[in-house]
Design a protein around this motif. Structure first.
Motif, PDB file in Angstrom:
ATOM      1  N   TRP A 197       2.246   6.106   3.073  1.00 22.53           N
ATOM      2  CA  TRP A 197       1.198   6.168   4.093  1.00 22.53           C
ATOM      3  C   TRP A 197       1.800   5.950   5.470  1.00 22.53           C
ATOM      4  CZ3 TRP A 197      -1.191   2.427   7.392  1.00 22.53           C
ATOM      5  CH2 TRP A 197      -2.370   2.884   8.012  1.00 22.53           C
ATOM      6  N   SER A 198       2.683   4.969   5.591  1.00 24.50           N
ATOM      7  CA  SER A 198       3.295   4.667   6.893  1.00 24.50           C
ATOM      8  C   SER A 198       4.054   5.867   7.439  1.00 24.50           C
ATOM      9  CB  SER A 198       4.247   3.475   6.767  1.00 24.50           C
ATOM     10  OG  SER A 198       3.540   2.297   6.466  1.00 24.50           O
ATOM     11  N   ARG A 199       4.830   6.522   6.594  1.00 23.99           N
ATOM     12  CA  ARG A 199       5.619   7.675   7.030  1.00 23.99           C
ATOM     13  C   ARG A 199       4.708   8.841   7.400  1.00 23.99           C
ATOM     14  NH1 ARG A 199       8.513   8.833   2.447  1.00 23.99           N
ATOM     15  NH2 ARG A 199       9.656   6.892   2.796  1.00 23.99           N
ATOM     16  N   GLN A 200       3.673   9.045   6.589  1.00 21.66           N
ATOM     17  CA  GLN A 200       2.740  10.144   6.836  1.00 21.66           C
ATOM     18  C   GLN A 200       2.015   9.963   8.160  1.00 21.66           C
ATOM     19  OE1 GLN A 200      -0.173  10.584   3.712  1.00 21.66           O
ATOM     20  NE2 GLN A 200      -1.491  11.875   4.931  1.00 21.66           N
ATOM     21  N   ILE A 201       1.495   8.760   8.398  1.00 22.32           N
ATOM     22  CA  ILE A 201       0.714   8.515   9.609  1.00 22.32           C
ATOM     23  C   ILE A 201       1.592   8.497  10.851  1.00 22.32           C
ATOM     24  CG2 ILE A 201      -0.813   6.868  10.773  1.00 22.32           C
ATOM     25  CD1 ILE A 201      -2.016   8.475   8.355  1.00 22.32           C
ATOM     26  N   THR A 202       2.790   7.925  10.737  1.00 27.28           N
ATOM     27  CA  THR A 202       3.699   7.934  11.879  1.00 27.28           C
ATOM     28  C   THR A 202       4.052   9.363  12.271  1.00 27.28           C
ATOM     29  OG1 THR A 202       4.643   5.792  11.275  1.00 27.28           O
ATOM     30  CG2 THR A 202       5.961   7.189  12.726  1.00 27.28           C
ATOM     31  N   TYR A 255       0.831  -1.205   0.000  1.00 29.71           N
ATOM     32  CA  TYR A 255       0.000   0.000   0.000  1.00 29.71           C
ATOM     33  C   TYR A 255       0.865   1.255   0.000  1.00 29.71           C
ATOM     34  CZ  TYR A 255      -3.606   3.311   1.589  1.00 29.71           C
ATOM     35  OH  TYR A 255      -4.473   4.379   1.718  1.00 29.71           O
ATOM     36  N   ASP A 256       1.979   1.223   0.734  1.00 33.12           N
ATOM     37  CA  ASP A 256       2.902   2.356   0.748  1.00 33.12           C
ATOM     38  C   ASP A 256       3.403   2.680  -0.653  1.00 33.12           C
ATOM     39  OD1 ASP A 256       2.818   3.029   3.435  1.00 33.12           O
ATOM     40  OD2 ASP A 256       4.473   1.719   3.997  1.00 33.12           O
ATOM     41  N   HIS A 257       3.710   1.646  -1.423  1.00 33.90           N
ATOM     42  CA  HIS A 257       4.167   1.859  -2.800  1.00 33.90           C
ATOM     43  C   HIS A 257       3.064   2.526  -3.640  1.00 33.90           C
ATOM     44  CE1 HIS A 257       8.082   0.015  -2.617  1.00 33.90           C
ATOM     45  NE2 HIS A 257       7.594  -1.094  -2.096  1.00 33.90           N
ATOM     46  N   GLU A 258       1.828   2.076  -3.431  1.00 35.02           N
ATOM     47  CA  GLU A 258       0.706   2.646  -4.175  1.00 35.02           C
ATOM     48  C   GLU A 258       0.500   4.120  -3.818  1.00 35.02           C
ATOM     49  OE1 GLU A 258      -4.019   1.632  -5.108  1.00 35.02           O
ATOM     50  OE2 GLU A 258      -2.987   0.633  -3.443  1.00 35.02           O
ATOM     51  N   ILE A 259       0.579   4.424  -2.526  1.00 38.45           N
ATOM     52  CA  ILE A 259       0.395   5.804  -2.081  1.00 38.45           C
ATOM     53  C   ILE A 259       1.539   6.696  -2.565  1.00 38.45           C
ATOM     54  CG2 ILE A 259       0.434   7.293  -0.029  1.00 38.45           C
ATOM     55  CD1 ILE A 259      -2.290   6.099  -0.592  1.00 38.45           C
ATOM     56  N   ALA A 260       2.761   6.170  -2.529  1.00 37.42           N
ATOM     57  CA  ALA A 260       3.907   6.949  -3.004  1.00 37.42           C
ATOM     58  C   ALA A 260       3.731   7.327  -4.475  1.00 37.42           C
ATOM     59  CB  ALA A 260       5.193   6.153  -2.804  1.00 37.42           C
ATOM     60  N   ALA A 261       3.259   6.363  -5.269  1.00 39.63           N
ATOM     61  CA  ALA A 261       3.027   6.634  -6.697  1.00 39.63           C
ATOM     62  C   ALA A 261       1.911   7.664  -6.868  1.00 39.63           C
ATOM     63  CB  ALA A 261       2.671   5.337  -7.410  1.00 39.63           C
ATOM     64  N   TYR A 262       0.884   7.570  -6.048  1.00 32.51           N
ATOM     65  CA  TYR A 262      -0.228   8.525  -6.115  1.00 32.51           C
ATOM     66  C   TYR A 262       0.261   9.943  -5.835  1.00 32.51           C
ATOM     67  CZ  TYR A 262      -4.175  11.219  -4.264  1.00 32.51           C
ATOM     68  OH  TYR A 262      -5.086  12.213  -3.991  1.00 32.51           O
ATOM     69  N   TYR A 263       1.054  10.128  -4.759  1.00 35.66           N
ATOM     70  CA  TYR A 263       1.533  11.458  -4.408  1.00 35.66           C
ATOM     71  C   TYR A 263       2.481  12.013  -5.477  1.00 35.66           C
ATOM     72  CZ  TYR A 263      -0.447  11.350   0.327  1.00 35.66           C
ATOM     73  OH  TYR A 263      -1.304  11.323   1.398  1.00 35.66           O
TER      74      TYR A 263
END
Length: 249
Positions: free
Chosen positions: A221-226, A201-209
């Motif tokens: 997502w992990s970095r953002q939420i942490t 999911y992190d890979h998917e979110i990174a590509a989205y951003y």
């Protein structure tokens, strides 16, 4: 797939609206749909405040972190947990309801009732071709929000909802995968598999951003939420809620 499901699956937050107010009929329809939501034991422990006064909307926008779309929209709703009316009818009926009203359970009921009503309102608005954005930033300073909206004890403004005619068409932000959200018969606790799914999911979110910002934002997502959870925010909430005679027991 029917139109209702299509509307739900196409949801995206709108943060720029046309300068066009909602009609009274639209406001009433949205509220009537909110009222139709399920409510625990028929308690109906919520209220909705519509804010039209532009000065109040502007101040709410500032409280929410200078989010201009709190002030510039078709209509602004504030959803509240509300056990005020229940205290009044308990007194009128000669019932001893104080301990129940001040319990954590009834506070949870009021919050859940308000959230269910709000999501009904959101779906109704989007089905009418309108856009919406939930505003949790009101909780940055609930005491001032209470003063602005003249809410009594046992009424807690929980969040706002900006509604209006969209003036943008943002991409849909990917959600966590189905297999990570949905569990059958037991909560899946295989941490290796759990973290693998989050990594995907992190890979998917990174590509989205990266696509959304033209390569300017590199985030997961992990970095953002942490990062968000590391910042202690709104730590006054427990004392504030108890001061308003809710969630005390």
């Amino acid at each position: 797939m029917n139109e209702t499901i299509e509307t739900i699956l196409k949801h995206k937050s709108i943060r720029k609206f046309q300068d066009k107010p909602l009609a009274e009929e639209q406001i009433r329809t949205i509220v009537e749909c909110a009222k139709a939501a399920s409510t625990s034991s028929f308690i109906q422990a919520y209220s909705i405040i519509g804010v039209k006064d532009q000065e109040k909307k502007q101040r709410l926008a500032e409280i929410a972190g200078s989010q201009n779309y709190v002030a510039a929209n078709g209509h602004f709703f504030v959803f509240c947990a509300d056990l005020y009316r229940h205290a009044l009818i308990g007194e009128r009926e000669g019932g001893d309801v104080k301990e129940s009203i001040e319990s954590t359970e009834k506070f949870m009921v009021a919050v859940i009732d308000a959230a269910l009503a709000a999501q009904n309102a959101a779906i109704a608005a989007e089905s009418m071709g309108l856009g919406i954005c939930y505003i949790g930033g009101l909780r940055n300073n609930l005491e001032e929000v209470q003063n602005l909206l003249s809410t009594p004890e046992r009424v807690i403004p929980l969040f706002g909802m900006a509604v209006g005619y969209p003036d943008q068409n943002p991409g849909m932000k990917p959600r966590l995968p189905f297999s990570h959200i949905y569990h059958e018969d037991r909560y899946e606790q295989d941490q290796e598999n759990y973290l693998r799914q989050i990594g995907e999911y992190d890979h998917e979110i990174a590509a989205y951003y990266e696509e959304r910002t033209g390569g300017k934002r590199h985030d997961t997502w992990s970095r953002q939420i942490t990062g968000m959870l590391e910042k202690k925010s709104r730590m006054y909430m427990k004392a504030f809620v108890e001061k308003n005679k809710l969630n005390k027991r």
